[in-house]
Design a protein around this motif. Structure first.
Motif, PDB file in Angstrom:
ATOM      1  N   GLY A 143       1.226   6.612  -6.955  1.00 32.26           N
ATOM      2  CA  GLY A 143      -0.050   7.415  -7.225  1.00 32.26           C
ATOM      3  C   GLY A 143       0.223   8.870  -7.162  1.00 32.26           C
ATOM      4  O   GLY A 143      -0.217   9.805  -8.023  1.00 32.26           O
ATOM      5  N   GLN A 156      -8.895   4.562  -8.839  1.00 33.32           N
ATOM      6  CA  GLN A 156      -8.043   3.278  -9.198  1.00 33.32           C
ATOM      7  C   GLN A 156      -7.225   3.004  -7.922  1.00 33.32           C
ATOM      8  O   GLN A 156      -7.354   1.713  -7.267  1.00 33.32           O
ATOM      9  N   TYR A 157      -6.893   3.917  -7.045  1.00 30.29           N
ATOM     10  CA  TYR A 157      -5.983   3.879  -5.845  1.00 30.29           C
ATOM     11  C   TYR A 157      -7.068   3.175  -4.810  1.00 30.29           C
ATOM     12  O   TYR A 157      -6.408   2.393  -3.883  1.00 30.29           O
ATOM     13  N   GLN A 217       0.843  -1.346  -0.135  1.00 33.55           N
ATOM     14  CA  GLN A 217      -0.068   0.018  -0.115  1.00 33.55           C
ATOM     15  C   GLN A 217       0.903   1.265   0.011  1.00 33.55           C
ATOM     16  O   GLN A 217       0.293   2.197  -0.577  1.00 33.55           O
ATOM     17  N   SER A 268       1.963   1.546  -3.644  1.00 33.89           N
ATOM     18  CA  SER A 268       1.154   2.169  -4.248  1.00 33.89           C
ATOM     19  C   SER A 268       0.645   3.634  -4.262  1.00 33.89           C
ATOM     20  O   SER A 268       0.365   4.070  -5.242  1.00 33.89           O
ATOM     21  N   ALA A 269       0.603   3.980  -3.070  1.00 31.61           N
ATOM     22  CA  ALA A 269       0.456   5.442  -2.653  1.00 31.61           C
ATOM     23  C   ALA A 269       1.533   6.128  -3.289  1.00 31.61           C
ATOM     24  O   ALA A 269       1.174   7.440  -3.785  1.00 31.61           O
ATOM     25  N   SER A 315      -7.674  -0.462  -5.649  1.00 25.77           N
ATOM     26  CA  SER A 315      -6.503  -1.162  -5.160  1.00 25.77           C
ATOM     27  C   SER A 315      -6.182  -1.527  -3.742  1.00 25.77           C
ATOM     28  O   SER A 315      -5.667  -2.489  -3.255  1.00 25.77           O
ATOM     29  N   ALA A 316      -6.440  -0.394  -2.902  1.00 26.63           N
ATOM     30  CA  ALA A 316      -6.195  -0.324  -1.608  1.00 26.63           C
ATOM     31  C   ALA A 316      -7.261  -1.189  -0.889  1.00 26.63           C
ATOM     32  O   ALA A 316      -6.666  -1.966  -0.086  1.00 26.63           O
ATOM     33  N   ARG A 334      -7.291   8.489  -8.101  1.00 25.97           N
ATOM     34  CA  ARG A 334      -7.979   8.411  -6.829  1.00 25.97           C
ATOM     35  C   ARG A 334      -8.621   7.184  -7.079  1.00 25.97           C
ATOM     36  O   ARG A 334      -8.665   6.406  -5.884  1.00 25.97           O
TER      37      ARG A 334
END
Length: 86
Positions: free
Chosen positions: A42, A59-60, A35, A38-39, A63-64, A57
């Motif tokens: 992004g 998509q995040y 995570q 990923s953040a 995925s989170a 946002r």
């Protein structure tokens, strides 16, 4: 938790359950790292191209949420090992 009526086998079994619960929670480390990466990616994408903020946002968040299910599964397994397994 040594009790003469139970014997040492039950004590060792309980200790192994706690070790198994701790090992199950090691999966949370991978979730946290995933995570975080990923953040950061992004945020880098939004910094390069601010117009795609809404798309990135959404998509995040998706995925989170999917990534977080791995941590929940690890937590449920640990709880089952500690409180349910006999």
């Amino acid at each position: 938790d040594f009790c003469l009526s139970r014997g040492l086998g039950d004590v060792y079994k309980r200790q192994l359950q706690y070790i198994g619960a701790g090992l199950a929670m090691l999966g949370v480390l991978g979730v946290g790292l995933g995570q975080g990466i990923s953040a950061s990616k992004g945020l880098e994408a939004v910094a390069r191209n601010p117009e795609v903020l809404a798309k990135i946002r959404s998509q995040y968040i998706l995925s989170a949420a999917i990534t977080e299910t791995g941590a929940l599964y690890c937590f449920i397994i640990a709880i089952l090992l500690v409180f349910v397994a006999k």
